[in-house]
Write an enzyme that holds these catalytic residues in place. Structure first.
Site, PDB file in Angstrom:
ATOM      1  N   GLU A 123      25.114  41.936  34.528  1.00 28.03           N
ATOM      2  CA  GLU A 123      26.053  41.851  33.405  1.00 28.03           C
ATOM      3  C   GLU A 123      26.138  40.433  32.853  1.00 28.03           C
ATOM      4  O   GLU A 123      26.304  40.238  31.646  1.00 28.03           O
ATOM      5  CB  GLU A 123      27.426  42.348  33.851  1.00 28.03           C
ATOM      6  CG  GLU A 123      27.430  43.850  34.102  1.00 28.03           C
ATOM      7  CD  GLU A 123      28.762  44.375  34.590  1.00 28.03           C
ATOM      8  OE1 GLU A 123      29.331  45.259  33.916  1.00 28.03           O
ATOM      9  OE2 GLU A 123      29.224  43.904  35.644  1.00 28.03           O
ATOM     10  N   GLU A 143      26.679  49.817  40.786  1.00 24.56           N
ATOM     11  CA  GLU A 143      28.109  49.839  41.099  1.00 24.56           C
ATOM     12  C   GLU A 143      28.605  51.205  41.558  1.00 24.56           C
ATOM     13  O   GLU A 143      29.461  51.284  42.459  1.00 24.56           O
ATOM     14  CB  GLU A 143      28.928  49.393  39.875  1.00 24.56           C
ATOM     15  CG  GLU A 143      28.965  47.898  39.658  1.00 24.56           C
ATOM     16  CD  GLU A 143      27.828  47.391  38.783  1.00 24.56           C
ATOM     17  OE1 GLU A 143      27.918  46.250  38.311  1.00 24.56           O
ATOM     18  OE2 GLU A 143      26.839  48.138  38.599  1.00 24.56           O
TER      19      GLU A 143
END
Length: 260
Positions: A123, A143
């Protein structure tokens, strides 16, 4: 899976243990994440150090290059720290607000990705304007395998970068891209041997630095503006540049060179 998701070198001006300045010039700053014990995982201390870098570059805009030490970009969030976070921490947007700030820096940001860039590390790379990769790069967002979501930008930036079908493969099915796949999808624009990655980042920064800095800043701002703001935002930016000394100097030099 990992535990957690060249130029003139000057001593760091930051009281840093996780972020090293490897190149500090008038037109660029290269910082390197250096937490080898946890494969450069992103913890709150590193977040704070990157906020300090952002504050510096907001006050005095320069190109930012971000890389990772030891053949790893950033293996993700520090899981030991992340496990202890609760509802209030999620609502505080610890990583997401940092990455939004990085994306909004006045001058371009280059992520030089070598090795693992997973979870929060991926990210961070998605927030950059440019991503270049070493041949060992591996990019993904695992995740959901840890019972959380990619809440620091991947859930919306990734679809913009690679398209919805591939983004869903990465976010929902754990796909990890290698360097060539990332290049084919235009998630990265260049792939180099790891030993050449710093030089490639500098070469890209050199090309940016050859442009007029104010024009680059305004182009980035206009590019990021919502669709509803166009064309007015373009016209306002151009009206500023039409009065800038650099515009007259550069166009005069172009015309004089053409006459030769």
């Amino acid at each position: 899976m990992p535990d957690g998701l060249a130029g003139r070198v000057t001593p760091s001006a930051l009281p840093t243990t996780a972020l090293r300045r490897v190149d500090d010039r008038a037109d660029r700053l290269h910082v390197r994440i250096d937490r080898p014990a946890v494969r450069n995982a992103i913890d709150r201390g590193l977040v704070d150090e990157l906020h300090a870098v952002c504050a510096e570059l907001e006050a005095a805009p320069r190109i930012l290059i971000i890389s990772g030490a030891g053949g790893v970009f950033a293996s993700g969030a520090d899981i030991a720290e992340l496990r202890e976070r609760r509802r209030a921490d999620a609502l505080a947007g610890i990583n997401s607000r940092l990455f939004t700030r990085i994306a909004a820096l006045p001058m371009p940001v280059i992520a030089a990705i070598d090795g693992w860039a997973l979870g929060g590390g991926a990210e961070l790379a998605y927030a950059a304007d440019f991503r270049i990769a070493g041949t060992t790069a591996r990019i993904g967002n695992p995740e959901t395998s840890l019972g959380i979501i990619a809440a620091a930008g991947a859930s919306w930036r990734l679809a913009e970068l690679v398209g919805e079908p591939v983004a869903k493969e990465i976010l929902l099915a754990g796909r990890v891209l290698n360097a060539e796949e990332a290049l084919a999808l235009h998630l990265v624009t260049e792939v180099h041997d790891s030993a050449d990655l710093d030089a490639a980042a500098d070469a890209l920064a050199d090309r940016i630095a050859m442009q007029d800095a104010q024009a680059v800043r305004l182009t980035k701002a206009v590019f990021r503006a919502p669709r509803s703001a166009h064309p007015e935002v373009d016209e306002i930016a151009q009206s500023v540049l039409f009065e800038s000394p650099a515009k007259f100097e550069r166009m005069t030099a172009f015309l004089e060179k053409r006459k030769r």
